[in-house]
Design an enzyme around this catalytic site. Structure first.
Site, mmCIF file in Angstrom:
data_model
loop_
_atom_site.group_PDB
_atom_site.id
_atom_site.type_symbol
_atom_site.label_atom_id
_atom_site.label_comp_id
_atom_site.label_asym_id
_atom_site.label_seq_id
_atom_site.Cartn_x
_atom_site.Cartn_y
_atom_site.Cartn_z
ATOM 1 N N LYS A 158 0.406 -0.972 -0.087
ATOM 2 C CA LYS A 158 0.050 0.299 0.098
ATOM 3 C C LYS A 158 0.605 1.153 -0.080
ATOM 4 C CE LYS A 158 -2.351 3.259 2.298
ATOM 5 N NZ LYS A 158 -1.533 3.776 1.865
ATOM 6 N N GLU B 288 10.422 1.204 10.292
ATOM 7 C CA GLU B 288 11.238 2.512 9.707
ATOM 8 C C GLU B 288 10.429 3.971 9.712
ATOM 9 O OE1 GLU B 288 12.799 -0.533 6.185
ATOM 10 O OE2 GLU B 288 13.594 1.573 6.015
ATOM 11 N N CYS C 278 13.447 10.495 5.420
ATOM 12 C CA CYS C 278 13.820 10.581 7.113
ATOM 13 C C CYS C 278 14.705 10.737 7.059
ATOM 14 C CB CYS C 278 13.477 8.538 6.999
ATOM 15 S SG CYS C 278 14.827 7.814 6.029
ATOM 16 N N GLU D 134 11.024 16.404 13.947
ATOM 17 C CA GLU D 134 11.286 15.969 12.985
ATOM 18 C C GLU D 134 10.490 17.129 12.153
ATOM 19 O OE1 GLU D 134 9.834 12.078 10.391
ATOM 20 O OE2 GLU D 134 11.870 12.461 9.193
#
Ligand code: NAD
Length: 493
Positions: A178, A253, A287, A393
């Protein structure tokens, strides 16, 4: 060579393109203009059931193929990716808003990853174990889990598709992928190439749909045997909770807040462009983005000045202008990043360059076309280590700078984060580099380069809130297998 077109409003289930059962659709937009590129299917629960059922039907046959046969199919898939890399690059670049060259680089990386696992497919082995007395035999075998659900974000869709689907298939699993609802085109294109390569129906299925709907239905589905998730830490926690209900293993992750640690003795001509690239590539939406710069106090002012000049020179434009940096992916991401930019000065950070929207700027430089979610490459100095900008982040082109004095303080500041993805150390002192590499609490370290460039099969490891994964290298295939231990007594006949 057939063109790599994606049938509108369709997804790939059991080897066939088909609309969602309820005919639901989602628009995919170009973030530079807000215009719709095309529609994709909006998968619902019934589609998830269909895809998981197809993957379950395909599993016994696929797991029984010889690993060399699986490797040969993966190699054919890699060849097709190479042949269609320009089209794949355009799908990814337009969908995510990144420069075409970035899409092309990711297409080639995807090809090399698939190629790597093509070679690895027939090299997965167990071990023979010692026994306490003669007449016994003990050994282990690595077996596939069954149906693997793979859920990925929007920032590097080709690479993340390849990095998760290829090892899972090589190890004998079937997959339901997905992709993100905002960037599904490159994964669909890759799946079409896999179909052309000759993977049997049901071995790789792709559901396009929203996270809360298709993603949640897939990751809580009782027919799924393993979940691999790449995305935000918040969603990762939700997925792990869902997996607990079915007692299914999960590989995560997640996000990062990676530091570049720059010592005064570093080669600045190498370090400074790499540090700028680490936070502007893909508009900082990586990331592993180098979002914190820790710089030795004696050179801080000079370094910040050089970095600010390089940030001001970054050219912004839409994907096909192929400049240095595109817009952010969506209105939501744009608002989120601007929120950080507005808050940072209130929390004591000093704005050095950038700091706001860049729509006009991008329009001027790219000939009047873009009207998307452009943000200026931004540098904040003296960022308070307690502030949100330093700790969270941002996922945008925003660099937070802090000074350190001495190696001990560098180590302390490098590790002062909840995340543990990557740290980059810039120094010509090998002892210091090795000390930092040893003491950092992150899954990956690089010295005098940003990230893994040039290393084949570099494990994409994580620690702390960045997740747990051994993706990327040979270990990735092991993650998609379960070990079975066999003990035999040899009867005396
Ligand atoms: P996200 O967590 O919002 O979404 C990721 C995927 O999860 C999407 O496909 C989404 O549809 C799906 N999803 C959302 N809610 C779900 C739910 N409740 N159940 C199941 N699926 C759900 O992340 P994003 O905004 O797409 O991507 C940005 C994040 O991804 C950043 O945090 C970034 O650091 C991270 N990322 C990590 C890596 C890595 O390797 N560590 C690589 C790339 C991106």
């Amino acid at each position: 060579m057939a063109e790599l077109l994606i049938p509108p409003a369709q997804q790939l289930i059991d080897g066939e393109w088909a609309p969602a059962r309820d005919k639901g659709e989602l628009p995919v937009t170009d973030p530079a203009t807000g215009q719709t590129i095309q529609a994709v299917a909006r998968a619902g629960r019934a589609d998830v059931d269909d895809a998981v059922a197809a993957a379950r039907r395909a599993f016994p046959g696929w797991a029984a193929t010889s690993p060399s046969e699986r490797g040969a199919l993966l190699r054919r898939w890699a060849e097709l990716i190479g042949r269609h890399v320009e089209e794949l690059a355009a799908h990814e670049a337009r969908d995510v808003g990144k420069p075409l060259s970035g899409g092309r680089m990711n297409g080639y990386i995807a090809q090399s990853i698939v190629d790597y696992f093509a070679g690895a497919a027939d090299k997965l082995t167990g071990v023979t174990l010692p026994t306490r007395s003669p007449g016994y035999l003990g050994y282990t075998v690595q077996e596939p889990y069954g149906v693997c659900a793979v859920v990925i974000p929007w920032n590097v869709p080709s690479v993340l598709t390849a990095a998760n689907v290829a090892p899972a298939l090589a190890a004998g699993n079937t997959v339901v992928l997905k992709p993100s609802e905002v960037a599904p085109l490159a994964p669909l294109a890759l799946a079409e190439l896999a179909r052309r390569a000759g993977f049997p129906p049901g071995v790789l299925n792709v559901l396009t749909g929203e996270g809360a709907e298709a993603g949640a239905a897939l990751t809580s589905h009782p027919g799924v045997n393993h979940i691999s998730f790449v995305g935000s830490t918040t969603t990762g926690r939700a997925i792990m909770r869902a997996a607990a209900e079915n007692l299914v293993p999960v590989k995560l992750e997640l996000g990062g807040k990676s530091p570049n640690v720059l010592f005064a003795d570093a080669d600045m001509d190498v370090a400074i462009p790499a540090i700028v690239g680490s936070i502007t590539e893909n508009a900082g939406q990586n990331c592993y983005a180098g979002s914190r710069l820790l710089v030795e106090a004696s050179v801080k002012d000079e370094v910040v000045e050089r970095i600010a000049a390089a940030m001001r020179a970054v050219r912004l434009g839409p994907w096909d202008a192929d400049l240095d940096m595109g817009p952010l992916i969506s209105a939501a991401q744009y608002r989120r990043v601007l929120g950080f930019l507005e808050e940072a000065p209130r929390q004591g950070a000093r704005l050095v360059t950038g700091g706001g929207p860049a729509r006009e700027w991008a329009r001027e430089r790219a000939g009047g076309r873009p009207d998307g979610w452009f943000v200026e490459p931004t540098v904040f100095d003296d960022v308070d280590p307690g502030s949100r900008l330093y700790r969270e982040e941002v996922f945008g082109p925003v660099l937070a700078v802090q000074a350190f004095s001495g190696t001990a303080q560098a180590v302390e500041m490098m590790n002062d984060t909840d995340f543990g993805l990557l740290a980059c150390v810039w120094t010509n002192d090998v002892s210091r580099a090795l000390r930092l590499a040893g003491e950092v609490r992150s899954g990956q370290v690089s010295v005098n380069q940003f990230a893994d460039a040039g290393v084949i099969g570099f494990p994409f490891n994580m620690q702390k809130d960045s997740g747990f994964s051994r993706g990327g290298g040979h270990g990735a295939m092991r993650e998609y297998t379960q070990e079975k231990a066999v003990a035999i007594r040899l009867l005396d006949r």
